[in-house]
Design an enzyme around this catalytic site. Sequence first.
Site, PDB file in Angstrom:
ATOM      1  N   TRP A 355      28.115  -6.996  -7.566  1.00 28.49           N
ATOM      2  CA  TRP A 355      26.805  -7.350  -7.013  1.00 28.49           C
ATOM      3  C   TRP A 355      25.693  -7.190  -8.045  1.00 28.49           C
ATOM      4  O   TRP A 355      24.565  -7.652  -7.839  1.00 28.49           O
ATOM      5  CB  TRP A 355      26.493  -6.502  -5.778  1.00 28.49           C
ATOM      6  CG  TRP A 355      26.264  -5.030  -6.035  1.00 28.49           C
ATOM      7  CD1 TRP A 355      27.212  -4.103  -6.347  1.00 28.49           C
ATOM      8  CD2 TRP A 355      25.008  -4.321  -5.982  1.00 28.49           C
ATOM      9  NE1 TRP A 355      26.635  -2.859  -6.497  1.00 28.49           N
ATOM     10  CE2 TRP A 355      25.287  -2.965  -6.274  1.00 28.49           C
ATOM     11  CE3 TRP A 355      23.699  -4.699  -5.718  1.00 28.49           C
ATOM     12  CZ2 TRP A 355      24.292  -1.989  -6.312  1.00 28.49           C
ATOM     13  CZ3 TRP A 355      22.705  -3.724  -5.736  1.00 28.49           C
ATOM     14  CH2 TRP A 355      23.013  -2.378  -6.040  1.00 28.49           C
ATOM     15  N   ASP A 356      26.006  -6.578  -9.177  1.00 34.98           N
ATOM     16  CA  ASP A 356      25.038  -6.420 -10.258  1.00 34.98           C
ATOM     17  C   ASP A 356      24.420  -7.764 -10.656  1.00 34.98           C
ATOM     18  O   ASP A 356      23.235  -7.850 -10.987  1.00 34.98           O
ATOM     19  CB  ASP A 356      25.718  -5.851 -11.509  1.00 34.98           C
ATOM     20  CG  ASP A 356      26.514  -4.584 -11.265  1.00 34.98           C
ATOM     21  OD1 ASP A 356      26.885  -4.337 -10.109  1.00 34.98           O
ATOM     22  OD2 ASP A 356      26.780  -3.867 -12.233  1.00 34.98           O
ATOM     23  N   GLU A 486      26.755   5.935  -4.610  1.00 33.36           N
ATOM     24  CA  GLU A 486      28.181   6.159  -4.387  1.00 33.36           C
ATOM     25  C   GLU A 486      28.543   7.639  -4.390  1.00 33.36           C
ATOM     26  O   GLU A 486      29.728   7.977  -4.292  1.00 33.36           O
ATOM     27  CB  GLU A 486      28.989   5.391  -5.431  1.00 33.36           C
ATOM     28  CG  GLU A 486      28.852   3.880  -5.257  1.00 33.36           C
ATOM     29  CD  GLU A 486      29.437   3.088  -6.413  1.00 33.36           C
ATOM     30  OE1 GLU A 486      29.677   1.886  -6.237  1.00 33.36           O
ATOM     31  OE2 GLU A 486      29.656   3.678  -7.500  1.00 33.36           O
ATOM     32  N   LYS A 599      23.281   9.213  -7.063  1.00 29.00           N
ATOM     33  CA  LYS A 599      23.774   8.569  -8.284  1.00 29.00           C
ATOM     34  C   LYS A 599      22.782   7.536  -8.805  1.00 29.00           C
ATOM     35  O   LYS A 599      22.546   7.438  -9.999  1.00 29.00           O
ATOM     36  CB  LYS A 599      25.126   7.907  -8.007  1.00 29.00           C
ATOM     37  CG  LYS A 599      25.730   7.200  -9.208  1.00 29.00           C
ATOM     38  CD  LYS A 599      27.039   6.510  -8.815  1.00 29.00           C
ATOM     39  CE  LYS A 599      27.653   5.794 -10.013  1.00 29.00           C
ATOM     40  NZ  LYS A 599      28.857   5.018  -9.633  1.00 29.00           N
ATOM     41  N   GLN A 600      22.216   6.755  -7.900  1.00 28.51           N
ATOM     42  CA  GLN A 600      21.335   5.657  -8.306  1.00 28.51           C
ATOM     43  C   GLN A 600      20.405   5.299  -7.161  1.00 28.51           C
ATOM     44  O   GLN A 600      20.591   5.741  -6.034  1.00 28.51           O
ATOM     45  CB  GLN A 600      22.148   4.430  -8.709  1.00 28.51           C
ATOM     46  CG  GLN A 600      22.866   3.740  -7.555  1.00 28.51           C
ATOM     47  CD  GLN A 600      23.822   2.678  -8.016  1.00 28.51           C
ATOM     48  OE1 GLN A 600      24.947   2.975  -8.379  1.00 28.51           O
ATOM     49  NE2 GLN A 600      23.387   1.431  -7.987  1.00 28.51           N
TER      50      GLN A 600
END
Length: 771
Positions: A355-356, A486, A599-600
Amino acid sequence: MKNYIKADAWNIVEESFDPHLNKISESLFSIGNGRMGQRANFEEDYSGETLQGNYVAGVYYPDKTRVGWWKNGYPEYFAKVLNATNWIGLNIHVDGETLDLHLAKVTAFKRVLNMKEGTLSRNFRAELNSGKIIDVQAIRFCSIVDDEVAALHYRIVPVNFEGVIHITSFIDGDVKNQDSNYEEKFWEEVAQEQKNGLDYLLLRTKKTEFEVCTASCSLIFKEGDAQTTRPVAREKYLAQQVEISVKQDEAIDIYKIAVNVTSQNYDKPDLLKIAAERIAMASAKGFQQMREEQAKAWATKWAEGDIVIEGDLAAQQAIRFNIFQLNQTYTGKDARLNIGPKGFTGEKYGGSTYWDTEAYCIPFYLSVAPQEVSRNLLIYRYKQLDKAIENAIKLGFKDGAALYPMVTMNGEECHNEWEITFEEIHRNGAIAFAIFNYIRYTGDEHYLADYGLEVLIGIARFWKQRVNWSEDKNKFVMLGVTGPNEYENNINNNWYTNKLAAWCLNYTMEAAKKVEQQYPDEYKRIILKTNLQDVKEFKDWKRVADEMYYPYDEKTGVFLQQDGFLDKEQTLVKDLSAEDRPLNQKWSWDRILRSCFIKQADVLQGMYFFEEEYDLETLRKNFNFYESRTVHESSLSPCVHSILAAKLNDEEKAYEFYLRTARLDLDDYNNDTEDGLHITSMAGTWMSVVEGFAGMRVRNDRLIFNPFLPKSWTSFSFSIGFRGVPLKVKITATGMLIINSSDQVLEVSILDQIHVIPSGETSVAYKVALV
């Protein structure tokens, strides 16, 4: 964090050889042309730690998943871009001694990635165990003019001896992926041929049966005199050998040209013939002409998409490095190809599509490439819609619901971690948002009728079936998901996923009405093809969108990442010790999952997508809350934080996160650059400058800018194209210079004021402070 790359505006420079850093450098100095690429492995033998990598775009193998059990719907393989025939190989022996920098004493070494011209060079002096010293100068490139061609020039000079130098120039298909699950080699030989000093090696992948023919021409000279080589052959290996007697300071020059042609583009019976034609054409040009063409082609690319930063050399080097690697990875010429997270720089993530691409890469290509490039990235997903519907069927969905894969080569899901394969469903929303983003930027609403609406309908049907009604909450909820963060698995009501689902449902209905009104014949075709029951389905979609549940905390005024997030012990990142970082290399997975560390960007990813829905105070509350808990152990994270910090006029954090995303690989922030570069997040670096510091957005068919100049920068400038109008924008502390090189008049908004930009230069002085 490493800090051994010399700061330079146009070059990546390594000025000494450290074998402990070699795999990192192999990633950093990688080259490619969109069709093929390679890590910066040495041409000569190297017995130290290395990750050999030569890759051909789109050629993959379904490597059987290494688990002892399968859940229903679980992918049986992980698709991997293959380590392909090594064309750069040279064996150099000096009076019987192998030239090997792991064994020799390296007294001088310099490696340079020339981003301006698209070449990799390396100069070194090595003293062998015998005391013999040689100098080597090497340069190579993958041509972006002829993207099936690559070339190198390797010069050897004996410094303190005379003797015999034995040279073997080879192509070797007996290779394997380091990440092969069962140590399997994925290639079989179909044919080999040697004639007139040329080598042809035709290989076929197991199972997928792609065929790749590698042809090589090796020309070797001593002091300008051509040397006669003799052929050598064995299974999956062809070479040309020569022994040359040399005196001190006599130079040996090796020129090597190679081509890769594949069955993706040509009929299999014709591959040897096509390879012969391509190698003949390239050889006729010769190394020097191809190098000159390479420099001119890269000059054109830089004219279209460079970012110039004045006053900050480290930042300038970093942004060009990111743009350079993006242009090496994907050119948009072939709609069958996409952008792997590692591009041509390593094997991690299999080289597959994530999906990046939709979330991070689309904005870059929309602005710096012809419109068909980003359109091709969207069409890639359209062509895999049937597979997305099949993926959903495997998980129990029906009636045309589509779940796009987390990882894919051909549209089929091949990710093999259950919490991502089954739960990280927000990828569907990123694909829908990319369609919206493309149309918003280009104005190409016909794309909805041609392709986009069919994709949106499949995605909307998935969201409708994925939610369930909660009697307790009196809302629709989304259970058992994983958001972008994640470090949380199998959670309920991820705010970002719920937000995307509701938005997708609304946008699909809006898109359908637009197609019905503007393209009625196409709408009828889509109705028949998808069996869309628009009245009934729209009613159901609207109810889900209107009554979606969103976790929220009244006390803090923030959207909660998911149900129960505040049940976690709320430790902040600033309280972590350095010994704990990165968490994914220091902590157990159980400990990570029980922590509040992120994580992000997750909630903040959603606020980045839909920022116009939130006032600055809401954005600030959520940013401060989640930023303090985010460890940025995904390459995709810092750029989102940089853009939002810039919008909040937080100069310190905006610049900090820009530098972190821009130099993520150059400085090896996360201790993982040796596995390959973070190609897709490099587009986020571009976004940090253009969407962050320049504040560029598209609203109501108009470009808007809210500039923000970091204190350490004197100015920055960039080139973009917007709806057929090429613009160059320069931002200083007191104003903007916009150059419109078209004959069209363009209206833009700068700091909430409308300005008309005619053809030529327009200077806009700021009337308010930037900070």
